[in-house]
Scaffold this motif. Structure first.
Motif, PDB file in Angstrom:
ATOM      1  N   LEU A 189       6.494 -21.758 111.923  1.00  0.00           N
ATOM      2  CA  LEU A 189       6.935 -21.442 113.266  1.00  0.00           C
ATOM      3  C   LEU A 189       5.795 -21.470 114.274  1.00  0.00           C
ATOM      4  O   LEU A 189       6.027 -21.618 115.478  1.00  0.00           O
ATOM      5  CB  LEU A 189       7.619 -20.072 113.294  1.00  0.00           C
ATOM      6  N   ARG A 190       4.547 -21.307 113.788  1.00  0.00           N
ATOM      7  CA  ARG A 190       3.418 -21.223 114.723  1.00  0.00           C
ATOM      8  C   ARG A 190       2.607 -22.516 114.804  1.00  0.00           C
ATOM      9  O   ARG A 190       1.795 -22.665 115.708  1.00  0.00           O
ATOM     10  CB  ARG A 190       2.487 -20.079 114.301  1.00  0.00           C
ATOM     11  N   LEU A 191       2.831 -23.424 113.845  1.00  0.00           N
ATOM     12  CA  LEU A 191       2.070 -24.670 113.865  1.00  0.00           C
ATOM     13  C   LEU A 191       2.594 -25.582 114.961  1.00  0.00           C
ATOM     14  O   LEU A 191       3.778 -25.571 115.297  1.00  0.00           O
ATOM     15  CB  LEU A 191       2.167 -25.371 112.504  1.00  0.00           C
ATOM     16  N   ARG A 192       1.715 -26.456 115.489  1.00  0.00           N
ATOM     17  CA  ARG A 192       2.098 -27.398 116.540  1.00  0.00           C
ATOM     18  C   ARG A 192       1.987 -28.837 116.091  1.00  0.00           C
ATOM     19  O   ARG A 192       2.503 -29.734 116.740  1.00  0.00           O
ATOM     20  CB  ARG A 192       1.231 -27.185 117.774  1.00  0.00           C
ATOM     21  N   ALA A 193       1.305 -29.074 114.973  1.00  0.00           N
ATOM     22  CA  ALA A 193       1.185 -30.428 114.439  1.00  0.00           C
ATOM     23  C   ALA A 193       2.368 -30.707 113.526  1.00  0.00           C
ATOM     24  O   ALA A 193       2.666 -29.933 112.615  1.00  0.00           O
ATOM     25  CB  ALA A 193      -0.137 -30.590 113.677  1.00  0.00           C
ATOM     26  N   HIS A 194       3.037 -31.848 113.754  1.00  0.00           N
ATOM     27  CA  HIS A 194       4.246 -32.139 113.002  1.00  0.00           C
ATOM     28  C   HIS A 194       3.972 -32.330 111.521  1.00  0.00           C
ATOM     29  O   HIS A 194       4.720 -31.818 110.656  1.00  0.00           O
ATOM     30  CB  HIS A 194       4.918 -33.396 113.565  1.00  0.00           C
ATOM     31  N   LEU A 195       2.936 -33.081 111.158  1.00  0.00           N
ATOM     32  CA  LEU A 195       2.636 -33.310 109.748  1.00  0.00           C
ATOM     33  C   LEU A 195       2.290 -32.012 109.040  1.00  0.00           C
ATOM     34  O   LEU A 195       2.681 -31.789 107.882  1.00  0.00           O
ATOM     35  CB  LEU A 195       1.489 -34.325 109.606  1.00  0.00           C
ATOM     36  N   ALA A 196       1.561 -31.134 109.721  1.00  0.00           N
ATOM     37  CA  ALA A 196       1.235 -29.843 109.115  1.00  0.00           C
ATOM     38  C   ALA A 196       2.497 -29.019 108.872  1.00  0.00           C
ATOM     39  O   ALA A 196       2.640 -28.357 107.834  1.00  0.00           O
ATOM     40  CB  ALA A 196       0.260 -29.084 110.023  1.00  0.00           C
ATOM     41  N   MET A 197       3.445 -29.099 109.787  1.00  0.00           N
ATOM     42  CA  MET A 197       4.705 -28.378 109.604  1.00  0.00           C
ATOM     43  C   MET A 197       5.474 -28.922 108.395  1.00  0.00           C
ATOM     44  O   MET A 197       6.070 -28.164 107.617  1.00  0.00           O
ATOM     45  CB  MET A 197       5.569 -28.511 110.858  1.00  0.00           C
ATOM     46  N   VAL A 198       5.456 -30.241 108.219  1.00  0.00           N
ATOM     47  CA  VAL A 198       6.148 -30.830 107.065  1.00  0.00           C
ATOM     48  C   VAL A 198       5.538 -30.337 105.767  1.00  0.00           C
ATOM     49  O   VAL A 198       6.247 -29.980 104.810  1.00  0.00           O
ATOM     50  CB  VAL A 198       6.101 -32.371 107.162  1.00  0.00           C
TER      51      VAL A 198
END
Length: 758
Positions: free
Chosen positions: A608-617
């Protein structure tokens, strides 16, 4: 009877091939189908006139108590004879009127399908069968009204008729289901014997309102009358058949059929008499607004349908006059109105116009059609010695016995317009010279009007020919045997004086016709049709606004709406069903599982706090991997492997897509609504699963699979046997979907490669 209805449908389906083979003679050939059905039903006359009722049927859905059953008594026999008998002349007439039309084969198909549907409707004894046939008549009439589909007015009239009648059909379905529940049977014949039970039931009023809505919309009762005159955009054979003799009488038939079961109460009598009289006056009044022959006849039909409903409302309040008047006027109207519509079409076909002000001297040019018009107009006016006079006399006798004086006065005024219309129709045949080139049409155009008008004269002169069938119809409507002797002359009595008053008023209104027409043209009054137009426009505006709100083009918005709806619906279901229970688990989670759950929770919060899409995946993938490990700890390695494969494949695919999307940017900060919806959905889903675990699980299905897997599925792995054997088709469907999705992806990749090549 089942075979007769099926033969009617089969004959309709074969009509286009008959037309291809016979060409211009197809109308005469196809008329053999309704003619044969007429003779078939006429063979039941001795049994029905002797007081017998016949019932034939075959099982349709036995588990639900639904059968394809048909019921024949005086009422259904009269309607069957009208549908098939008039249908014979309509098919012949269509061949002459639409000669050379490129879609004549399609017309034969649809109008014969309508005939078969209407025949099934009036014969149906099962509620489900009746409703299916009811809706088929709405659908086929929609196709017939919009037959000239290239014209906007035809399409609009067909859509309007479908919306009004189909909307009433939905109400009728609900009412019929209530009646079946109240009476404990799906068979109408059984419900008719339980009238006291139905009338005393708490659901009676609700069922009655729903049934009346269905009948009123179908039979163009006020305030739903406006669709019928607009349906005159249909070809004249359609107007002559559907909107005078058959479909518009379907609602009248239903009311007459259910009268023994639902009639006799104050609400029944008052409602039918009030709406019938209002429809009679509305149709009579609006007649003065038009000069088009079909429009004039259409509003006269509205008035006649109101008179029939008025008569049904009087049935419980009269000894026998109401039922006999209904039976007599029903036949009279079908004969003279079908003949007049066909004659109007013949005039339009030969003279090139239906405007009454542009027609003159037609009797010299079209003498055969002129004779038919005069005889039918006499019946319309209620003058002796034709059948229309007898029908009006008996209706006046019923009104004197059951109605209040002011109702009788309004009825006289409404019937007087019929006499006015009779003069409007006949005067152009005798006044002035005929237009050049006008001549009598082919036999196919004048045969129907002559026979129908001649039958009206024959039965009027010799009412004993119809008297036994009229008694049988009246007995079915009344609910017990009725005997009445129709006579052309009953002596000098009050009904006769009312008939004379009707004629004098009609002649007086004829001389006022031009002034009344000008006045009504200058003073248009908004009516139910304006309300219908306003409702349709409001629905369009509401739909457009809703579309702009929901179909915004944003995937995020779609997901928010979808998951928000699930949260609300599932949450309300849990609260309303008292489904919030905490399961009684014997042991707490394993220490390893507890560690995994904590890691999964931290990963979800981090996403919920990450802003990088790959990191969220990647972080979300930790949640899926944790679920797979939990499956493994619970001794479900197959599920664990599947979960690992799905998570890995999902992560790879999303990463590849993200790499191909340029300028995607970072995830914006905040997104409070997204987080709130996500937490709500997760919370509701958790509560749902806990509530399911709290419910006692029945071992029946598990035992079944355990016992049958090896001897019938030849497998020791129960899950595999379920997927391959017990759910084989379902699994095959899933494989097909995945395969099609793969082909779609492959096609997109191939296209991308072609676009990248120089």
């Amino acid at each position: 009877m089942v075979a007769a209805v099926l033969v009617a449908f089969a004959g309709a389906l074969g009509a286009p091939w008959v037309y291809r083979g016979l060409g211009n003679w197809a109308g005469w050939g196809l008329a053999l189908l309704p003619l044969g059905l007429t003779l078939y039903f006429a063979s039941f006359l001795p049994a029905v006139l002797a007081g017998q009722t016949l019932r034939h049927g075959v099982p349709w859905v036995p588990s639900l108590g639904v059968s394809l059953s048909f019921y024949l008594d005086g009422l259904s026999l009269l309607f069957a004879l009208l549908i098939t008998g008039i249908g014979t002349f309509i098919v012949i007439y269509s061949g002459g009127y639409l000669k050379g039309h490129p879609d004549l084969g399609r017309f034969y198909l649809v109008i014969l399908l309508f005939m078969a549907s209407m025949l099934g409707l009036v014969l149906a004894d099962n509620i489900v069968t009746l409703f299916v046939m009811w809706e088929l008549t709405s659908l086929t009439s929609y196709l017939l009204i919009g037959f000239n589909h290239t014209e906007f007015r035809s399409r609009r009239a067909a859509t309007q008729a479908l919306i009004v009648t189909a909307g009433g059909g939905l109400a009728l379905l609900a009412g019929l289901i209530l009646l079946a529940g109240m009476g404990g049977s799906w068979e109408i014949s059984e419900l008719l014997a339980k009238g006291e039970v139905l009338r005393a039931h708490p659901w009676y009023l609700g069922a009655l309102v729903l049934v009346l809505l269905g009948a009123f919309t179908k039979s163009a009762q006020f305030p739903f009358h406006f669709w019928l005159p607009n349906a005159m955009e249909a070809p004249t054979p359609v107007s002559a058949y559907l909107h005078s003799a058959t479909m518009v009488k379907a609602g009248v038939y239903l009311l007459a059929r259910l009268q023994p079961a639902l009639g006799g109460t104050e609400v029944w009598n008052s409602t039918l008499m009030a709406f019938g009289l209002a429809t009679l006056l509305t149709g009579a009044t609006l007649t003065f607004r038009h000069t088009d022959l079909k429009r004039l006849l259409a509003y006269s039909t509205v008035a006649a349908l109101g008179a029939l409903v008025f008569a049904i409302g009087m049935v419980p309040l009269t000894s026998y006059y109401g039922a006999v008047g209904f039976a007599t006027f029903l036949l009279a109207h079908s004969l003279y109105k079908g003949g007049l519509f066909m004659a109007a079409g013949a005039v339009d076909h030969e003279a090139g116009t239906r405007n009454i002000g542009q027609l003159s001297g037609l009797f010299r040019a079209m003498p055969i059609t002129g004779v038919a018009v005069v005889l039918a107009a006499l019946s319309l006016a209620g003058l002796p010695p034709v059948l229309g006079f007898l029908g009006k006399e008996v209706l006046y006798s019923a009104a004197l016995e059951a109605a209040r004086p002011w109702m009788i006065g309004l009825a006289v005024l409404g019937f007087a317009v019929g006499a006015t219309l009779a003069l409007i129709l006949t005067v152009p045949f005798f006044r002035g010279r005929p237009p050049e080139g006008v001549h009598e049409g082919p036999p196919s155009l004048w045969l129907g009007p002559v026979v129908l008008a001649g039958l009206g004269l024959l039965v009027g002169l010799f009412p004993g020919l119809y008297n036994p069938l009229a008694d049988a119809v009246a007995s079915a409507v009344k609910g017990h045997p009725v005997e009445y002797h129709l006579k052309l002359w009953h002596g000098l009595n009050l009904p006769l004086l009312l008939s004379l008053l009707t004629v004098f008023l009609g002649v007086g209104l004829y001389f006022l016709y031009p002034r009344l027409q000008d006045w009504m043209a200058r003073e248009p009054v908004p009516g139910p049709e304006s309300a219908y137009v306003g409702l349709m426009r409001g629905l369009m505006r509401f739909s457009s606004g809703l579309e702009r709100l929901l179909q915004s083009g944003s995937l995020r918005a779609y997901l928010v709406w979808t998951f928000s709806g699930l949260v609300v619906l599932v949450g309300l279901a849990l609260l309303r069903g008292n489904g919030l229970f905490w399961p009684q688990l014997p042991l707490g989670p394993h220490p390893g599982q507890a560690v995994l759950l904590v890691l999964m929770l931290l990963a979800a919060l981090a996403a919920l706090r990450l802003r990088a899409h790959l990191a969220m995946v990647v972080v979300v993938g930790i949640v899926g991997a944790g679920v797979a490990i939990i499956f493994l700890l619970q001794n479900a390695p197959d599920l664990a492997i599947t979960q690992f494969l799905v998570e890995t494949l999902t992560a790879v695919l999303i990463a590849l897509v993200l790499l191909q999307i340029r300028r995607i940017g970072a995830v914006p900060r905040g997104r409070f609504l997204d987080k709130l919806v996500a937490l709500g959905f997760g919370g509701v889903l958790t509560l749902l699963m806990l509530s399911m675990l709290a419910q006692p699980m029945s071992p029946h299905l598990s035992q079944f699979f355990a016992e049958k897997s090896l001897p019938e599925g030849f497998g020791r792995n129960i899950v595999n046997v379920i997927l391959v054997d017990f759910r084989g088709l379902d699994t095959f469907g899933e494989i097909t979907v995945v395969g099609l999705a793969g082909l779609g992806v492959y096609a997109l990749l191939q296209r991308l490669r072609r676009e990248e090549k120089p």
